[in-house]
Scaffold this motif. Structure first.
Motif, PDB file in Angstrom:
ATOM      1  N   THR B  85       0.838  -1.202   0.000  1.00 20.35           N
ATOM      2  CA  THR B  85       0.000   0.000   0.000  1.00 20.35           C
ATOM      3  C   THR B  85       0.874   1.253   0.000  1.00 20.35           C
ATOM      4  OG1 THR B  85      -1.767  -1.192   1.130  1.00 20.35           O
ATOM      5  CG2 THR B  85      -1.814   1.215   1.260  1.00 20.35           C
ATOM      6  N   GLY B  86       1.918   1.246   0.784  1.00 17.74           N
ATOM      7  CA  GLY B  86       2.789   2.418   0.873  1.00 17.74           C
ATOM      8  C   GLY B  86       3.511   2.716  -0.429  1.00 17.74           C
ATOM      9  N   LEU B  87       4.044   1.684  -1.062  1.00 18.36           N
ATOM     10  CA  LEU B  87       4.782   1.885  -2.308  1.00 18.36           C
ATOM     11  C   LEU B  87       3.834   2.358  -3.406  1.00 18.36           C
ATOM     12  CD1 LEU B  87       7.030  -1.329  -2.100  1.00 18.36           C
ATOM     13  CD2 LEU B  87       7.757   1.037  -1.698  1.00 18.36           C
ATOM     14  N   THR B  88       2.630   1.821  -3.405  1.00 15.67           N
ATOM     15  CA  THR B  88       1.644   2.233  -4.403  1.00 15.67           C
ATOM     16  C   THR B  88       1.220   3.682  -4.163  1.00 15.67           C
ATOM     17  OG1 THR B  88       0.925  -0.055  -4.559  1.00 15.67           O
ATOM     18  CG2 THR B  88      -0.585   1.607  -5.423  1.00 15.67           C
ATOM     19  N   THR B  89       1.167   4.055  -2.898  1.00 15.73           N
ATOM     20  CA  THR B  89       0.794   5.439  -2.555  1.00 15.73           C
ATOM     21  C   THR B  89       1.801   6.438  -3.130  1.00 15.73           C
ATOM     22  OG1 THR B  89      -0.195   4.659  -0.497  1.00 15.73           O
ATOM     23  CG2 THR B  89       0.323   6.999  -0.615  1.00 15.73           C
ATOM     24  N   ILE B  90       3.080   6.074  -3.061  1.00 19.14           N
ATOM     25  CA  ILE B  90       4.122   6.993  -3.556  1.00 19.14           C
ATOM     26  C   ILE B  90       3.916   7.249  -5.048  1.00 19.14           C
ATOM     27  CG2 ILE B  90       6.607   7.301  -3.904  1.00 19.14           C
ATOM     28  CD1 ILE B  90       6.994   5.462  -1.389  1.00 19.14           C
ATOM     29  N   VAL B  91       3.617   6.184  -5.798  1.00 22.43           N
ATOM     30  CA  VAL B  91       3.393   6.337  -7.235  1.00 22.43           C
ATOM     31  C   VAL B  91       2.100   7.111  -7.503  1.00 22.43           C
ATOM     32  CG1 VAL B  91       2.934   5.085  -9.378  1.00 22.43           C
ATOM     33  CG2 VAL B  91       4.735   4.283  -7.823  1.00 22.43           C
ATOM     34  N   ALA B  92       1.045   6.771  -6.769  1.00 21.79           N
ATOM     35  CA  ALA B  92      -0.237   7.467  -6.954  1.00 21.79           C
ATOM     36  C   ALA B  92      -0.065   8.967  -6.730  1.00 21.79           C
ATOM     37  CB  ALA B  92      -1.281   6.903  -5.991  1.00 21.79           C
ATOM     38  N   GLU B  93       0.759   9.300  -5.743  1.00 21.79           N
ATOM     39  CA  GLU B  93       0.981  10.708  -5.426  1.00 21.79           C
ATOM     40  C   GLU B  93       1.608  11.438  -6.610  1.00 21.79           C
ATOM     41  OE1 GLU B  93       0.350  12.354  -2.168  1.00 21.79           O
ATOM     42  OE2 GLU B  93       0.326  13.757  -3.848  1.00 21.79           O
ATOM     43  N   GLU B  94       2.668  10.857  -7.150  1.00 19.91           N
ATOM     44  CA  GLU B  94       3.389  11.537  -8.230  1.00 19.91           C
ATOM     45  C   GLU B  94       2.584  11.564  -9.521  1.00 19.91           C
ATOM     46  OE1 GLU B  94       5.948  13.385  -7.965  1.00 19.91           O
ATOM     47  OE2 GLU B  94       6.309  12.901  -5.853  1.00 19.91           O
ATOM     48  N   LEU B  95       1.753  10.549  -9.703  1.00 19.83           N
ATOM     49  CA  LEU B  95       0.916  10.494 -10.905  1.00 19.83           C
ATOM     50  C   LEU B  95      -0.328  11.359 -10.768  1.00 19.83           C
ATOM     51  CD1 LEU B  95       0.646   6.753 -12.028  1.00 19.83           C
ATOM     52  CD2 LEU B  95       1.384   8.681 -13.436  1.00 19.83           C
ATOM     53  N   ASP B  96      -0.617  11.799  -9.559  1.00 22.52           N
ATOM     54  CA  ASP B  96      -1.901  12.442  -9.264  1.00 22.52           C
ATOM     55  C   ASP B  96      -3.056  11.529  -9.641  1.00 22.52           C
ATOM     56  OD1 ASP B  96      -1.371  14.986  -8.056  1.00 22.52           O
ATOM     57  OD2 ASP B  96      -0.423  15.562  -9.942  1.00 22.52           O
ATOM     58  N   ALA B  97      -2.867  10.262  -9.359  1.00 24.34           N
ATOM     59  CA  ALA B  97      -3.900   9.284  -9.674  1.00 24.34           C
ATOM     60  C   ALA B  97      -4.998   9.306  -8.618  1.00 24.34           C
ATOM     61  CB  ALA B  97      -3.271   7.898  -9.734  1.00 24.34           C
ATOM     62  N   ASP B  98      -6.118   8.727  -8.976  1.00 23.92           N
ATOM     63  CA  ASP B  98      -7.176   8.526  -7.993  1.00 23.92           C
ATOM     64  C   ASP B  98      -6.907   7.188  -7.306  1.00 23.92           C
ATOM     65  OD1 ASP B  98      -9.910   9.622  -7.127  1.00 23.92           O
ATOM     66  OD2 ASP B  98     -10.274   7.477  -7.433  1.00 23.92           O
ATOM     67  N   TRP B  99      -7.090   7.118  -5.995  1.00 29.78           N
ATOM     68  CA  TRP B  99      -6.726   5.886  -5.288  1.00 29.78           C
ATOM     69  C   TRP B  99      -7.496   4.673  -5.811  1.00 29.78           C
ATOM     70  CZ3 TRP B  99      -2.641   4.225  -3.181  1.00 29.78           C
ATOM     71  CH2 TRP B  99      -2.650   3.043  -2.444  1.00 29.78           C
ATOM     72  N   SER B 100      -8.715   4.918  -6.269  1.00 26.77           N
ATOM     73  CA  SER B 100      -9.539   3.779  -6.699  1.00 26.77           C
ATOM     74  C   SER B 100      -8.985   3.095  -7.945  1.00 26.77           C
ATOM     75  CB  SER B 100     -10.972   4.246  -6.969  1.00 26.77           C
ATOM     76  OG  SER B 100     -10.966   5.155  -8.060  1.00 26.77           O
ATOM     77  N   GLN B 101      -8.110   3.761  -8.682  1.00 27.61           N
ATOM     78  CA  GLN B 101      -7.580   3.123  -9.879  1.00 27.61           C
ATOM     79  C   GLN B 101      -6.254   2.396  -9.621  1.00 27.61           C
ATOM     80  OE1 GLN B 101      -6.375   7.441 -11.498  1.00 27.61           O
ATOM     81  NE2 GLN B 101      -6.275   5.935 -13.127  1.00 27.61           N
ATOM     82  N   MET B 102      -5.780   2.475  -8.382  1.00 25.00           N
ATOM     83  CA  MET B 102      -4.458   1.905  -8.073  1.00 25.00           C
ATOM     84  C   MET B 102      -4.552   0.410  -7.773  1.00 25.00           C
ATOM     85  SD  MET B 102      -2.652   4.539  -8.608  1.00 25.00           S
ATOM     86  CE  MET B 102      -1.028   3.839  -8.247  1.00 25.00           C
ATOM     87  N   ARG B 103      -3.605  -0.328  -8.325  1.00 26.62           N
ATOM     88  CA  ARG B 103      -3.491  -1.781  -8.095  1.00 26.62           C
ATOM     89  C   ARG B 103      -2.016  -2.071  -7.788  1.00 26.62           C
ATOM     90  NH1 ARG B 103      -7.998  -0.559  -8.693  1.00 26.62           N
ATOM     91  NH2 ARG B 103      -9.575  -1.332 -10.128  1.00 26.62           N
ATOM     92  N   SER B 104      -1.766  -3.308  -7.355  1.00 30.98           N
ATOM     93  CA  SER B 104      -0.367  -3.677  -7.151  1.00 30.98           C
ATOM     94  C   SER B 104      -0.162  -5.106  -7.590  1.00 30.98           C
ATOM     95  CB  SER B 104       0.005  -3.560  -5.667  1.00 30.98           C
ATOM     96  OG  SER B 104      -0.586  -4.623  -4.950  1.00 30.98           O
ATOM     97  N   GLU B 105       1.048  -5.415  -7.957  1.00 33.06           N
ATOM     98  CA  GLU B 105       1.412  -6.825  -8.111  1.00 33.06           C
ATOM     99  C   GLU B 105       2.886  -6.973  -7.774  1.00 33.06           C
ATOM    100  OE1 GLU B 105       0.232  -7.365 -12.264  1.00 33.06           O
ATOM    101  OE2 GLU B 105       2.329  -7.687 -12.801  1.00 33.06           O
ATOM    102  N   PHE B 106       3.239  -8.196  -7.346  1.00 33.18           N
ATOM    103  CA  PHE B 106       4.630  -8.408  -6.969  1.00 33.18           C
ATOM    104  C   PHE B 106       5.493  -8.496  -8.221  1.00 33.18           C
ATOM    105  CE2 PHE B 106       2.343 -10.011  -3.210  1.00 33.18           C
ATOM    106  CZ  PHE B 106       2.859  -9.102  -2.308  1.00 33.18           C
ATOM    107  N   ALA B 107       6.628  -7.823  -8.173  1.00 28.62           N
ATOM    108  CA  ALA B 107       7.542  -7.794  -9.310  1.00 28.62           C
ATOM    109  C   ALA B 107       8.203  -9.159  -9.476  1.00 28.62           C
ATOM    110  CB  ALA B 107       8.606  -6.729  -9.076  1.00 28.62           C
ATOM    111  N   PRO B 108       8.628  -9.470 -10.687  1.00 29.09           N
ATOM    112  CA  PRO B 108       9.389 -10.706 -10.863  1.00 29.09           C
ATOM    113  C   PRO B 108      10.743 -10.598 -10.162  1.00 29.09           C
ATOM    114  CG  PRO B 108       8.876  -9.656 -12.990  1.00 29.09           C
ATOM    115  CD  PRO B 108       8.496  -8.688 -11.916  1.00 29.09           C
ATOM    116  N   SER B 109      11.397 -11.738 -10.077  1.00 24.49           N
ATOM    117  CA  SER B 109      12.740 -11.742  -9.485  1.00 24.49           C
ATOM    118  C   SER B 109      13.716 -11.204 -10.515  1.00 24.49           C
ATOM    119  CB  SER B 109      13.103 -13.184  -9.097  1.00 24.49           C
ATOM    120  OG  SER B 109      14.470 -13.257  -8.789  1.00 24.49           O
ATOM    121  N   ASN B 110      14.358 -10.104 -10.196  1.00 24.91           N
ATOM    122  CA  ASN B 110      15.330  -9.499 -11.114  1.00 24.91           C
ATOM    123  C   ASN B 110      16.246  -8.586 -10.314  1.00 24.91           C
ATOM    124  OD1 ASN B 110      16.624  -7.598 -12.869  1.00 24.91           O
ATOM    125  ND2 ASN B 110      15.236  -8.249 -14.486  1.00 24.91           N
TER     126      ASN B 110
END
Lengths: 201, 737, 171
Positions: B85-110
């Motif tokens: 939730t926190g990491l997604t919040t940082i991106v939502a903030e910079e994008l000026d996104a609406d929270w309802s459109q935010m999703r997350s998924e775990f990144a691949p191993s890299n």
């Protein structure tokens, strides 16, 4: 100390008669104080052996003082602070049968028998002397309105009582210690105690 | 688990102008655009593991789909701490996104794209660094993605970029009256070259950061929909359980599998380096099969001692000088000339992490030799490398899927990928070519080692006639799990494992003569970082001794601390805030006590005021904890509160009654009867207050743990006059007070 | 792994308890399970019915993560054998419904109770059981019901608050 009394099971008829007479006399005349005085020199009341069963951890854990069952061989409070609930079968949403089923679960170590529950508050035995225990047990107002004969039948036939002789394995896979006297002997002690008028030590 | 020194090096304050307008060159990692597909093509992966100086990587972290959802790729494990939730919040903030459109998924191993910027070329979660190391990276990725959306819109609408605004997920050109969603421009923005110069938002314009947004995982975790590795089902999947040596360091001498193989559902039984594996059609058959297995163990190299004997040895060592971990002035001389010397000996047991989800993972070796693994993976790089090494394939052939983890508290972050390595060994040895789910039972978990190491601290401190601390000598004895691990080079300095002495060697109090030693002891018992690592024991030793010194000096414990912390404004601020919110200084009724403690860990400072009620029988109840925390910018204050509430509960549970003990080398605890977890009736009320800060975010997953035990210990002293030192608290000593 | 015969919503057919292939009613759906009747219900639900919202945490009735409803009452699925559940209604977190369930799950979400979430199916199933019979539980009632359900993340402050919140919302 109570275990050091005479083996009541090996009575002979004359001995039995004498005991019955004494018991009757005590019952009629004297009450507990007198009985105690006479017990010094008289054969033991079978209830003293019965009490070793009733006050064994296997029995006492569900006859606690207060509203929480006990556990283990040292009568420690039941983990999770399990509560008696309104009907002695656990609190709302934490019922005894949520974990305790009709038989022992020897894989998980959770004991089980039909109608697993606490004895009612009136049947709290923890911390009682054999005499007090006896008085509580006999009191129809406390024992569920049972006569002495009803009591014998209950302790003979009830599946949850019988569990004390087949308590299964604990969580570490070790056999739980059963109550100290074989069931048949326990029942005959009860019958003998009743036949003697159910006198209390 | 990372040291403060490492953290400080990498964390930049927000107002550092250097991070605002850098011209960033370097690899063309982000050539391409906003990812609109569902998977990432690593064809253009960077040539080196990312650093905080690299250009923004919107492609690696943000996917904007035509359906207007914005998915943030989470490079960390979320084991409950809420970093998703926190990491997604940082991106939502910079994008000026609406929270309802935010999703997350775990990144691949890299390890190149998703490395923890504070761990170098390692993708991993730990040391309370998820937000801290991602902060600038995600702010800049979000800001870059926003610029790309604006560029796409400006081009389509034929207007100037600077006239376009974004708010609540809507792109607007006010003058022409045009507006669009992100989804409408996702495909076009994908063709825009990511900018290398980005300017994250001014904090005064933040709309998400610093406010509560709902957790992204609440719905899934309240409906049973969230998939943990325990829940993975693959066609034809078999379940494996492993019989491990009951003694640490024991090896299989021989085994008899005949009864195990006779259990219905058991498919195979075979030896692996970690023990004997039972492979079965389902979990129950595997459990029954393993119970029927007979193994003889070779204990010649095994730990055979009891923990009592180990403690006795530690106590002896603590009476002698060890390796110097900190030196200032002459502590020995100061103690000799002190007006009063105060002593304390602290013993700390082995502790199991006991996450709710027992360790498990799924592996599938495919026909083409590639390998897919599903796990609550915490050190993805170490785990991928271990799987590859065991199975003899290239790491690029290993696809490691990170799933939600049912807790960890450090347990999953092993320097040798232990249970995942065990799974790979099973896959390597198994004749059955089927997906395999390795499941540890709760008993395996509690008996399985990787414990918080046992420690003994011996502390002597001297006061002068005015009640000032003139000298402090502290000796620690305990095992290291860092020596011999890939982290040794980062963490061991001059023979000292910093995780063993953190919180002791850097004691913040102004003490002129100061010496801290460490005795490096060894045992086959495996140990590991346990939520807040060295601070789990050093905070207790430090804060209980300080409290005792305040008492001996006849001073109020809060005033005594503040006086010695003048050079530490963050400590001072949290102490004052906690004291104010707890109405510190009010007198306590009989039977009640109040204690205070402060401790810094993972660059975050937490103070706690604990209230306890002590019964005549020696039992006590912690009624309330008032905490104050300074963790820099509070990205999501509600998640921070949750971490401090939970951290207090986790620390309290261990201090109340948790210990792993050995009897002749055998672990005496097996399940939650012998290792009794904190339950709801034990849980105090917890109030968490956050110090407003504009410093970059620091850790929060762990720092709530260290102060709770000393705050409660000090409250018990306040109520009873009885000073407990060791953990878990020996409550019998309180009887009759 | 499992077969779903039909989708009758009122299924609850008594049958021979030792039959080779027991049929269970889980979430109002019949499941023919090719399992040992002595298998703990937990593993039948998870491994054979494929419903993984019910969690394994200890296997010994010590943590409550596996709590399901048996005829509407919270029980530990690790202690119920498949044969005990024949002819009775098993409800898991995936199938629990009604206004109490909605209020509990809603309160859990609005207060963001969860952390790792692994124990929360058990917490929620127990809380639904509590509020179904006791609409206004006291803190002591909550302790009595919920003390059996372990949360290693120690989300207990919020669990308590969410139960009170759900009770309030249920009126």
């Amino acid at each position: 100390m109570q275990n050091e009394q005479l083996p009541v099971g090996s009575t002979s008829p004359w001995w039995m008669a004498a005991l019955a007479l004494i018991a009757l006399a005590a019952w009629a005349a004297a009450g507990a104080v007198l009985w105690h005085e006479r017990a010094e020199s008289q054969p033991a009341n079978p209830f003293l052996k019965i009490a070793t069963v009733l006050q064994h951890p296997r029995c006492l854990n569900c006859h606690p003082r207060g509203d929480n069952p006990l556990q283990g061989s040292y009568n420690h409070p039941h983990l999770m602070k399990i509560a008696r609930g309104a009907d002695d079968k656990g609190a709302v949403a934490a019922r005894c049968y949520a974990c305790h089923r009709d038989e022992n679960n020897d894989v998980s170590g959770v004991p089980g028998a039909p109608h697993w529950q606490l004895a009612p508050v009136s049947m709290s035995w923890q911390g009682l002397t054999p005499g007090e225990l006896c008085a509580v047990l006999k009191n129809p107002q406390k024992n569920g309105n049972r006569s002495l004969t009803d009591l014998v039948k209950h302790m003979d036939e009830d599946k949850l009582v019988q569990w004390g002789w087949a308590p299964g394995k604990d969580i570490d896979g070790k056999a739980r210690e059963p109550v100290p006297i074989p069931h048949a002997e326990f029942v005959s002690l009860l019958k003998e105690w009743v036949s003697l008028g159910g006198a209390c030590p | 688990m990372l040291t403060k020194r490492m953290l400080k090096k990498a964390i930049l304050p927000i107002d550092a102008t250097a991070s605002r307008r850098q011209f960033l060159k370097g690899s063309a990692a982000a050539a391409g655009a906003l990812v609109v597909a569902t998977t990432i093509d690593f064809g253009d992966k960077p040539a080196h593991a990312l650093t905080v100086q690299d250009p923004p990587q919107p492609n690696a972290f943000i996917k904007i789909a035509p359906d207007n959802t914005v998915t943030v790729l989470i490079k960390h494990l979320d084991m409950g701490q809420g970093n998703t939730t926190g990491l997604t919040t940082i991106v939502a903030e910079e994008l000026d996104a609406d929270w309802s459109q935010m999703r997350s998924e775990f990144a691949p191993s890299n390890p190149l794209l998703y490395n923890n910027l504070l761990m170098g070329p390692i993708q991993g979660t730990g040391g309370s660094t998820a937000i801290a190391n991602s902060w600038e990276q995600l702010r800049r990725a979000g800001a870059a993605a926003r610029m790309m959306l604006i560029a796409a819109a400006a081009d389509s609408w034929g207007v100037a970029e600077k006239e376009i605004t974004i708010a609540k997920g809507v792109i607007t050109h006010a003058r022409s009256g045009k507006s669009a969603t992100f989804g409408e421009f996702a495909a076009k923005a994908a063709k825009v070259m990511p900018p290398v110069i980005v300017e994250p938002k001014d904090p005064k314009d933040w709309v998400h950061i610093g406010k509560r947004v709902p957790r992204l995982d609440s719905v899934g975790k309240t409906t049973g929909a969230t998939v943990y590795s325990m829940d993975i089902k693959r066609p034809g999947m078999l379940t494996a359980m492993v019989e491990h040596s009951p003694r640490f360091g024991g090896k299989v001498k021989s085994f008899d599998a005949s009864a195990a193989k006779a259990v219905a559902g058991v498919v195979d039984v075979f030896q692996i380096p970690q023990g004997v594996a039972v492979l079965a059609k389902d979990t129950w058959s595997a459990m029954k099969g393993r119970a029927a297995l007979r193994v003889e163990w070779d204990d010649s190299a095994a730990e055979q001692r009891s923990t009592d004997a180990i403690f006795a040895e530690y106590r002896k060592l603590a009476a002698t000088p060890g390796l110097p971990a900190a030196r200032r002035g002459d502590a020995e001389a100061a103690l000799k000339s002190a007006a009063k010397v105060v002593e304390g000996e602290f013993a700390f047991p082995y502790l199991a992490h006991a996450p709710m989800e027992p360790l498990n993972a799924v592996i599938e070796v495919k026909d083409d030799g590639s390998v897919e693994v599903w796990a609550g993976a915490q050190f993805q790089t170490v785990e991928t490398a271990t799987i590859a090494w065991v199975l003899g394939v290239l790491p690029t052939k290993v696809k490691l899927n990170t799933l939600w983890a049912g807790g960890s508290f450090g347990r999953r972050a092993t320097p040798n990928a232990d249970y995942i390595g065990e799974l790979a060994e099973i896959a390597k040895t198994s004749k059955a070519k089927a997906p395999i789910h390795l499941v540890w039972s709760r008993e395996d978990d509690l008996k399985g080692g990787r414990y918080r190491p046992m420690f003994v601290h011996s502390v002597r401190a001297g006061l002068d006639a005015e009640g000032k601390i003139v000298g402090w000598q502290q000796r620690l004895v305990g095992q290291s799990f860092i020596f011999g691990s890939p982290f040794e080079m980062m963490i061991v300095k001059n023979g000292i494992d910093e995780t063993a002495v953190e919180g002791a060697a850097d004691l913040p109090y102004a003490i002129p003569n100061f010496a801290v030693d460490w005795h490096h002891v060894k045992s086959p018992v495996t140990t590991l970082w346990w939520r807040s690592v060295g601070h789990t024991h050093t905070a207790q030793a430090a804060e209980v001794m300080i409290d005792q010194l305040a008492h001996e000096a006849g001073k109020d414990p809060l005033a005594f601390r503040l006086d010695l912390l003048k050079e530490h404004p963050r400590h001072t601020a949290v102490l004052k805030l906690a004291a104010e919110k707890a109405s510190y200084g009010e007198s306590q009724p009989k039977g009640r006590g109040r204690g205070i403690a402060v401790h810094e860990s993972f660059n975050t400072v937490v103070a706690m005021v604990a209230d306890v009620t002590v019964g005549a029988d020696g039992g006590f109840k912690v009624d309330k904890i008032v905490a104050a925390v300074d963790c820099g910018v509070a990205v999501n204050p509600d998640v921070i509160r949750a971490q401090v509430e939970g951290g207090a509960g986790y620390g309290l549970g261990a201090a109340l009654r948790n210990q792993i003990t050995l009897s002749n080398g055998l672990v005496e605890q097996a399940n939650f009867d012998g290792y009794q977890p904190l339950r709801i009736s034990d849980m105090p009320e917890v109030e968490v207050h956050i110090v407003p800060s504009m410093q970059a975010p620091s850790g929060i997953g762990e720092p709530g743990v260290p102060p709770v035990a000393p705050a409660v210990t000090n409250a018990i002293f306040n109520a009873t006059g009885k000073r407990l030192y060791s953990l878990p608290w020996q409550l019998e000593t309180l009887r009759g007070v | 792994m499992f077969r779903v015969k039909s989708f009758s919503f009122e299924y609850a057919m008594p049958q021979d308890k030792d039959s080779a292939m027991p049929t269970l009613s889980i979430n109002n759906r019949p499941f023919d399970l090719d399992v040992d009747p002595a298998m703990p219900l937990l593993w039948a639900i998870r491994d054979h019915a494929g419903l993984t919202g019910t969690k394994y945490g200890c296997g010994a009735a010590l943590c409550g993560a596996c709590t399901v409803h048996l005829d509407g009452e919270p029980v530990r699925a690790c202690q119920i054998q498949v044969r005990d559940a024949i002819g009775r209604k098993v409800t898991t977190i995936e199938g629990v419904e009604g206004k109490v369930a909605a209020a509990v799950q809603g309160a859990w979400q609005s207060l963001d109770v969860v952390q790792c979430g692994y124990c929360q199916s058990g917490q929620i199933m127990t809380a639904i059981g509590l509020l179904s019979q006791n609409p206004k539980p006291t803190d002591a009632d909550i302790n009595n019901a919920m003390d059996a359900i372990v949360c290693r993340c120690a989300t207990y402050v919020r669990i308590r608050a969410a139960i009170h919140e759900a009770a309030k919302n249920l009126g």
